[in-house]
Design an enzyme around this catalytic site. Structure first.
Site, PDB file in Angstrom:
ATOM      1  N   THR A   1       8.653  -5.174  -7.506  1.00  0.00           N
ATOM      2  CA  THR A   1       9.071  -3.790  -7.779  1.00  0.00           C
ATOM      3  C   THR A   1      10.587  -3.670  -7.717  1.00  0.00           C
ATOM      4  OG1 THR A   1       7.040  -2.819  -6.981  1.00  0.00           O
ATOM      5  CG2 THR A   1       9.006  -1.481  -6.724  1.00  0.00           C
TER       6      THR A   1
ATOM      7  N   GLY B   1       1.861  -1.460  -1.191  1.00  0.00           N
ATOM      8  CA  GLY B   1       1.936  -0.019  -1.390  1.00  0.00           C
ATOM      9  C   GLY B   1       0.975   0.768  -0.525  1.00  0.00           C
TER      10      GLY B   1
ATOM     11  N   THR C   1       9.578  -1.557  -1.349  1.00  0.00           N
ATOM     12  CA  THR C   1       8.801  -2.580  -2.049  1.00  0.00           C
ATOM     13  C   THR C   1       7.876  -3.222  -1.022  1.00  0.00           C
ATOM     14  OG1 THR C   1       8.862  -4.728  -3.164  1.00  0.00           O
ATOM     15  CG2 THR C   1      10.730  -4.222  -1.749  1.00  0.00           C
TER      16      THR C   1
ATOM     17  N   ARG D   1      -5.682   2.045  -9.929  1.00  0.00           N
ATOM     18  CA  ARG D   1      -4.922   2.006  -8.671  1.00  0.00           C
ATOM     19  C   ARG D   1      -3.468   2.467  -8.880  1.00  0.00           C
ATOM     20  NH1 ARG D   1      -0.098  -0.627  -6.515  1.00  0.00           N
ATOM     21  NH2 ARG D   1      -0.424  -0.987  -4.312  1.00  0.00           N
ATOM     22  N   VAL D   2      -2.999   3.322  -8.020  1.00  0.00           N
ATOM     23  CA  VAL D   2      -1.599   3.752  -8.005  1.00  0.00           C
ATOM     24  C   VAL D   2      -1.021   3.384  -6.641  1.00  0.00           C
ATOM     25  CG1 VAL D   2      -0.053   5.752  -8.055  1.00  0.00           C
ATOM     26  CG2 VAL D   2      -2.006   5.640  -9.632  1.00  0.00           C
ATOM     27  N   GLY D   3       0.178   2.823  -6.649  1.00  0.00           N
ATOM     28  CA  GLY D   3       0.795   2.392  -5.399  1.00  0.00           C
ATOM     29  C   GLY D   3       1.716   3.442  -4.801  1.00  0.00           C
ATOM     30  N   ASP D   4       2.589   2.985  -3.932  1.00  0.00           N
ATOM     31  CA  ASP D   4       3.502   3.896  -3.236  1.00  0.00           C
ATOM     32  C   ASP D   4       4.690   4.326  -4.081  1.00  0.00           C
ATOM     33  OD1 ASP D   4       4.247   1.109  -3.106  1.00  0.00           O
ATOM     34  OD2 ASP D   4       5.871   1.695  -1.747  1.00  0.00           O
TER      35      ASP D   4
HETATM   36  N1  ASP Z   1       4.995  -1.454  -3.713  1.00  0.00           N
HETATM   37  C1  ASP Z   1       4.436  -1.838  -4.988  1.00  0.00           C
HETATM   38  C2  ASP Z   1       3.025  -1.319  -5.095  1.00  0.00           C
HETATM   39  O1  ASP Z   1       2.291  -1.422  -4.131  1.00  0.00           O
HETATM   40  C3  ASP Z   1       4.422  -3.305  -5.203  1.00  0.00           C
HETATM   41  C4  ASP Z   1       5.748  -4.000  -5.100  1.00  0.00           C
HETATM   42  O2  ASP Z   1       6.568  -3.671  -4.249  1.00  0.00           O
HETATM   43  O3  ASP Z   1       5.991  -4.930  -5.894  1.00  0.00           O
HETATM   44  O4  ASP Z   1       2.651  -0.873  -6.158  1.00  0.00           O
END
Ligand code: ASP
Length: 307
Positions: free
Chosen positions: A170, A224, A221, A198-201
């Site tokens: 990320t 998430g 990063t 799925r949706v992350g942070d």
């Molecule tokens: N934080 C991101 C997610 O969980 C992944 C990442 O940091 O690469 O979507």
């Protein structure tokens, strides 16, 4: 007041022994280019929000990182992109999740902030919005690289589990401008082999992205799910605002909290004063910073290895 820009390109198991010199060189060059894009704005007295968008766009276009082109693949072999941007002046924010055709998710997030009455737009309707705003549309294939295909095959062969060498790629940028305003931007393809929408942070305001002139701007990063549960970005800002913790102490405390929830990751943050901080609980994090005082660092490994 001097300006500061801090960026990241994800964290993970990066060590000199497991990162090829070519990948390391390309990644460092990508971070350098993104610093230049943000610096060009801040050094001319431009705003933090413009700078973080400009830096994020460079990293989205760079296939080294898990955002825009070069993003990780979903379990069914597509790319679905999440991004958010937030302005510390008024805590205005925009975010998108599940984009499949918009070349620059961070531009779509900014358009959502400035040209829609909403904060978070999702999936095909978010692409429709971006198209209506005149943002460039591409085939989903544009985002896919052979490296990410191979990575998906490896993860699927392992039953959908990540290996210990995972690199979260990320990208994020935080800035304080010469007027003392802060802003944050984060853009990602999420996690390899993600399923079920799925949706992350990253696109969740307060989790992976947060900016508030009363405290700081933050981009995360890492895993998430843990950052969402910890409400990492907001927690960091509130530790400063309500408990009077320093920027670095608050950042370290959030990473410890994320760790207590079973997550690893990294954070970058900047205060309106221009003070910058970063930290990570993985072996490395692609990161860089520049300031109006002439500081400039690009780093990948832990601080000892970098020296
Ligand atoms: N934080 C991101 C997610 O969980 C992944 C990442 O940091 O690469 O979507």
């Amino acid at each position: 007041m001097s300006w500061t820009l801090v960026i990241h390109g994800g964290c993970g198991a990066m060590r000199p022994a497991n990162l090829s010199p070519e990948v390391e060189e390309r990644s460092r060059a990508g971070l350098d280019n993104a610093l230049d894009a943000g610096r060009a704005i801040l050094a001319e007295g431009g705003s933090a929000i413009d700078a973080v968008e400009a830096a994020a766009r460079v990293l989205e276009d760079d296939p080294c990182f898990n955002a825009g082109r070069g993003s990780v693949l979903t379990a069914d072999g597509h790319v679905e992109l999440d991004a958010a941007i937030m302005d510390g002046r008024d805590r205005n924010a925009g975010a998108v999740a599940g984009l499949r055709t918009t070349r620059s998710p961070i531009r779509a997030a900014r358009a959502a902030m400035e040209r829609s009455p909403h904060i978070l737009l999702t999936y095909d309707q978010a692409d429709v919005f971006a198209r209506e705003q005149g943002l460039e549309q591409v085939d989903n294939d544009y985002f896919i690289t052979p490296e990410r295909k191979a990575q998906l095959d490896k993860v699927l062969a392992a039953g959908g589990n990540f290996d210990a060498d995972i690199k979260y790629g990320t990208i994020g940028a935080v800035a304080a401008d010469s007027q003392g305003h802060v802003a944050a931007a984060t853009s990602t393809g999420g996690l390899t082999a993600k399923r079920w929408g799925r949706v992350g942070d990253s696109p969740l305001i307060g989790a992976g992205t947060y900016a508030d002139d009363r405290a700081c701007a933050v981009s995360a990063t890492g895993l998430g799910e843990a950052f969402i549960r910890a409400v990492g970005g907001h927690q960091l800002a509130m530790r400063m605002l309500l408990s009077g913790e320093s920027l670095q102490a608050a950042l370290d405390a959030v990473l410890a909290d994320v760790g207590a929830l079973g997550g690893t990751g990294g954070l970058i943050a900047v205060a309106p004063s221009g003070e910058a901080a970063w930290g990570f609980t993985t072996p490395g994090m692609y990161r860089a910073m520049a300031s109006g005082n002439g500081e400039r660092h690009v780093a990948v490994y832990d601080e000892v290895t970098e020296r």
